[in-house]
Design an enzyme around this catalytic site. Structure first.
Site, PDB file in Angstrom:
ATOM      1  N   TYR A 142       0.850  -1.195   0.000  1.00  0.00           N
ATOM      2  CA  TYR A 142       0.000   0.000   0.000  1.00  0.00           C
ATOM      3  C   TYR A 142       0.881   1.239   0.000  1.00  0.00           C
ATOM      4  CZ  TYR A 142      -3.390   3.407   1.843  1.00  0.00           C
ATOM      5  OH  TYR A 142      -4.183   4.511   2.042  1.00  0.00           O
ATOM      6  N   ASP A 237       9.301   2.629  -0.704  1.00  0.00           N
ATOM      7  CA  ASP A 237       8.318   3.315   0.131  1.00  0.00           C
ATOM      8  C   ASP A 237       8.647   2.976   1.581  1.00  0.00           C
ATOM      9  OD1 ASP A 237       6.180   4.172   1.633  1.00  0.00           O
ATOM     10  OD2 ASP A 237       4.660   3.500   0.219  1.00  0.00           O
ATOM     11  N   LYS A 265       5.617   9.410   8.625  1.00  0.00           N
ATOM     12  CA  LYS A 265       5.412   8.908   9.981  1.00  0.00           C
ATOM     13  C   LYS A 265       6.468   9.361  10.976  1.00  0.00           C
ATOM     14  CE  LYS A 265       2.621   4.988   8.395  1.00  0.00           C
ATOM     15  NZ  LYS A 265       1.305   5.515   8.767  1.00  0.00           N
TER      16      LYS A 265
END
Length: 426
Positions: A142, A237, A265
């Site tokens: 994702y 990613d 994050k």
């Protein structure tokens, strides 16, 4: 006193599904979501006053624990000078310098306000740099909600992608090719089928959005070789794994260097943030130096930069990752022992301060193995753990997150809860 059920009913009257991110609705596990009132260290408290050992960690950024005094103080100080400027600020350069120092191949950084933006911008940059249109991603990985990335495999792993969300036209994803994570042959086949057309391969180097799946030996080395051979860019990613599985991210663990990295994050310490990072020869294709346009009103805002700098300072302390990795591994060993005693098909594994647990006899290697879990058993296990005061991600296909605030008491309490929960679902 406030009530979770009443708050969920209230939220559903004004928020879509009662939430602002779909997985929070507890649809994968059933029951009523917990409305969190506050969090500190390794714990969260809901509106009813119940305390939970938190393994969600805001889905990854809270690696030093919630409300760490140094992070909070940094944000308060920054807020006192203004929430956002829409103009350059010194903290942007300081955080970018820290990232460049930790990743030798990174010479330029472009901050965004989310992981979705960073992945989307990395794709646009790869297409602009190579002049090609097709991209390769992996089923189960994702990368946020950009249209061209909301894709799953069609008939077979070597099919063109089809949208996995309504509202995404097939024409938008016709250049998205979906391969099988840990299956290098599926990627090789795409390069054979589409020579000189693939702009990039984008991958979660250690998968965390189909639960934690570790890469097979040689998989990323093979991706690096294929991309170099065919003139495509390799994009890692690391929104989830960056500064969490190691100070230098998954690329440090794997010893493989991508062309571009997407971060998020941890580098915002809990504030909204994202970043694209890489060598100057590629990054300078972005506006204002190059023709690839990218911009964001709140990108590099001082609150996120301050929180990120404070967090990186804390996790850069000598021994931080050795200790947090050791404690996370002890938790995983305890969960596996609880499964052995209960005689139930359940296992767990970790990398750094990131872990996964599965209703399977052994850790999965492929997406379809994750999908084969006993979902009903997981639902029962999840709610037994929640009732025991342990907050795991409310989905059988999500990794969970450890922090520097989780000590022996929290680990022991979690293992004890798992013994009881697994015995009950055996």
């Amino acid at each position: 006193m406030l009530d979770n059920t009443q708050e969920f009913e209230r939220a559903q009257r004004v928020l879509v599904g009662g939430v602002n991110s779909a997985v929070r609705a507890f649809r994968a596990v059933g029951g009523t979501p917990r409305f969190i009132a506050r969090a500190e260290g390794a714990y969260m408290w809901d509106v009813e006053g119940r305390r939970y050992i938190d393994y969600l960690g805001s889905w990854g950024p809270m690696i030093v624990g919630h409300s760490h005094p140094k992070v909070v103080a940094a944000v308060r100080e920054a807020a006192g000078r203004g929430l956002s400027y829409g103009a350059p600020n010194v903290l942007e350069s300081e955080l970018a310098e820290r990232i460049c120092a930790l990743f030798p191949q990174v010479e330029r950084v472009r901050f965004t306000s989310s992981g979705t933006e960073s992945a989307m911008s990395a794709l646009r940059l790869a297409r602009g740099y190579t002049g090609r249109t097709k991209i390769v991603k992996f089923e189960g990985c994702y990368h946020g909600t950009a249209d061209s990335l909301l894709v799953k495999a069609g008939s077979g792993a070597l099919a063109f992608g089809t949208p996995s969300s309504a509202g995404v036209p097939e024409d938008v994803v016709r250049h998205t090719l979906v391969a099988r994570f840990n299956d290098l042959a599926s990627v090789e086949a795409f390069f054979v089928q589409h020579p000189d057309e693939i702009a990039c391969v984008i991958v979660e180097p250690i998968a965390g959005n189909m639960n934690l799946i570790l890469p097979e030996p040689g998989f990323h080395e093979g991706l690096r070789r294929l991309c170099t051979q065919h003139g495509a860019l390799l994009i890692f990613d690391e929104v989830m794994t960056g500064f969490r599985v190691a100070l230098g991210g998954a690329q440090q663990v794997l010893g493989v260097t991508p062309d571009l990295s997407a971060f998020g994050k941890v580098i915002g310490g809990g504030m909204p943030v994202g970043a694209v990072a890489g060598p100057a020869r590629i990054m300078d294709m972005m506006a204002p130096l190059g023709p690839v346009y990218q911009a964001g009103t709140l990108s590099g805002n001082p609150l996120a930069m301050a929180a990120g700098l404070a967090t990186l300072e804390l996790i850069s302390e000598p021994g931080f990752f050795d200790e947090v990795s050791r404690r996370c591994a002890r938790l995983v060993a305890g969960l596996n022992e609880a499964a052995r005693v209960a005689g139930v098909a359940f296992c767990a594994q970790s990398e750094g301060a990131m872990a996964g647990c599965y209703m399977l006899a052994s850790p999965p290697r492929f997406f379809e193995e994750v999908q084969s879990q006993d979902v009903e058993r997981f639902k029962r296990f999840y709610h037994l753990m929640l009732d025991a005061g342990v907050y795991l991600p409310p989905s059988p296909v999500e990794a969970f997150f450890f922090s520097g605030a989780h000590g022996d008491a929290e680990i022991d309490a979690t293992i004890d809860a798992a013994h009881r929960a697994l015995a009950a679902v055996a």
